[in-house]
Motif scaffolding. Structure first.
Motif, PDB file in Angstrom:
ATOM      1  N   VAL A   1       0.851  -1.191   0.000  1.00 17.90           N
ATOM      2  CA  VAL A   1       0.000   0.000   0.000  1.00 17.90           C
ATOM      3  C   VAL A   1       0.889   1.245   0.000  1.00 17.90           C
ATOM      4  CG1 VAL A   1      -1.772   1.291   1.261  1.00 17.90           C
ATOM      5  CG2 VAL A   1      -1.842  -1.214   1.238  1.00 17.90           C
ATOM      6  N   CYS A   2       1.928   1.241   0.817  1.00 14.20           N
ATOM      7  CA  CYS A   2       2.843   2.389   0.891  1.00 14.20           C
ATOM      8  C   CYS A   2       3.534   2.640  -0.444  1.00 14.20           C
ATOM      9  CB  CYS A   2       3.873   2.172   1.995  1.00 14.20           C
ATOM     10  SG  CYS A   2       3.155   2.131   3.656  1.00 14.20           S
ATOM     11  N   TRP A   3       3.940   1.573  -1.122  1.00 12.98           N
ATOM     12  CA  TRP A   3       4.605   1.752  -2.426  1.00 12.98           C
ATOM     13  C   TRP A   3       3.619   2.246  -3.477  1.00 12.98           C
ATOM     14  CZ3 TRP A   3       9.353   2.757  -2.745  1.00 12.98           C
ATOM     15  CH2 TRP A   3      10.266   2.211  -1.834  1.00 12.98           C
ATOM     16  N   SER A   4       2.385   1.828  -3.374  1.00 14.50           N
ATOM     17  CA  SER A   4       1.373   2.349  -4.292  1.00 14.50           C
ATOM     18  C   SER A   4       1.197   3.855  -4.092  1.00 14.50           C
ATOM     19  CB  SER A   4       0.039   1.625  -4.093  1.00 14.50           C
ATOM     20  OG  SER A   4      -0.941   2.157  -4.946  1.00 14.50           O
ATOM     21  N   LEU A   5       1.161   4.282  -2.834  1.00 18.25           N
ATOM     22  CA  LEU A   5       1.036   5.705  -2.539  1.00 18.25           C
ATOM     23  C   LEU A   5       2.280   6.469  -2.996  1.00 18.25           C
ATOM     24  CD1 LEU A   5      -0.690   5.487   0.943  1.00 18.25           C
ATOM     25  CD2 LEU A   5      -1.697   6.314  -1.192  1.00 18.25           C
ATOM     26  N   TRP A   6       3.468   5.872  -2.799  1.00 16.61           N
ATOM     27  CA  TRP A   6       4.719   6.483  -3.262  1.00 16.61           C
ATOM     28  C   TRP A   6       4.649   6.771  -4.762  1.00 16.61           C
ATOM     29  CZ3 TRP A   6       8.081   3.934  -6.741  1.00 16.61           C
ATOM     30  CH2 TRP A   6       9.316   4.567  -6.961  1.00 16.61           C
TER      31      TRP A   6
END
Length: 199
Positions: free
Chosen positions: A72-77
């Motif tokens: 999820v964090c990498w998607s937001l990044w």
């Protein structure tokens, strides 16, 4: 609590709830929080600071982990442009023994961001290549297997993923071979070897 504050909080909650409680500074601005207000909430522990310009609502940190929060964090990044792919997608689908040391993401050709923590693959994916998860997107088992074969993933990893995907009814032999053909000779060879190993 003023109506404005309630409205801001509700707008941010709606965004973060679909992303396991995570949100970016830009999303907070869209919900009505100034950078000064963001600093205040981070300083007072209302929001957990995950990374630069990345937060999580404190209430979500008490939920049991599903193991894929980092995706999820990498998607937001990537501002939602990256799709979890290759060996990372196999791991997300719990297929075989894939356990990559870095996250594999497929991004559009014009994507400019970089990080040493990820391996970026450039391709234009179709809607049928991708599944939506809560807070991120991942290539389908069919696409993940074909792209791992094309990338010359370890044959043992590929064999295990193909065996489990067939056993669980996620793919068929015919569709696997077709998906591999679309990605070229190396993908075809890897998938053919994995299918032969089942005989």
């Amino acid at each position: 609590m003023s109506e404005d504050r309630v409205g801001r909080r509700a707008a941010l909650w709606r965004t973060a709830a679909g992303q396991r409680g995570y949100f970016t500074a830009a999303q907070a601005v869209d919900a009505g929080y100034s950078h000064q207000a963001q600093h205040y909430h981070a300083q007072h522990g209302n929001w957990l600071v995950v990374d630069r310009a990345l937060y999580r609502l404190r209430e979500f940190s008490d939920l049991p982990s599903e193991g894929d929060e980092q995706l999820v964090c990498w998607s937001l990044w990537s501002k939602g442009r990256a799709v979890v792919s290759h060996a990372t997608a196999l791991a997300a689908h719990d297929l075989g023994t894939a356990n990559p040391s870095r996250i594999h993401l497929t991004v559009p050709r014009g994507f400019r961001q970089k990080s040493d923590a990820v391996i970026l693959h450039r391709a234009e994916l179709t809607q049928s290549d991708v599944e939506d998860r809560m807070g991120y997107r991942v290539t389908t088992p069919l696409r993940a297997i074909a792209e791992c074969a094309a990338a010359d993933e370890d044959q043992d990893v590929l064999d295990g993923a193909v065996s489990e995907a067939l056993e669980r009814g996620m793919v068929s032999r015919r569709r696997l071979l077709h998906a591999a053909q679309l990605l070229g000779p190396r993908a075809e060879l890897g998938v053919e070897r994995a299918l032969e190993a089942l005989s």
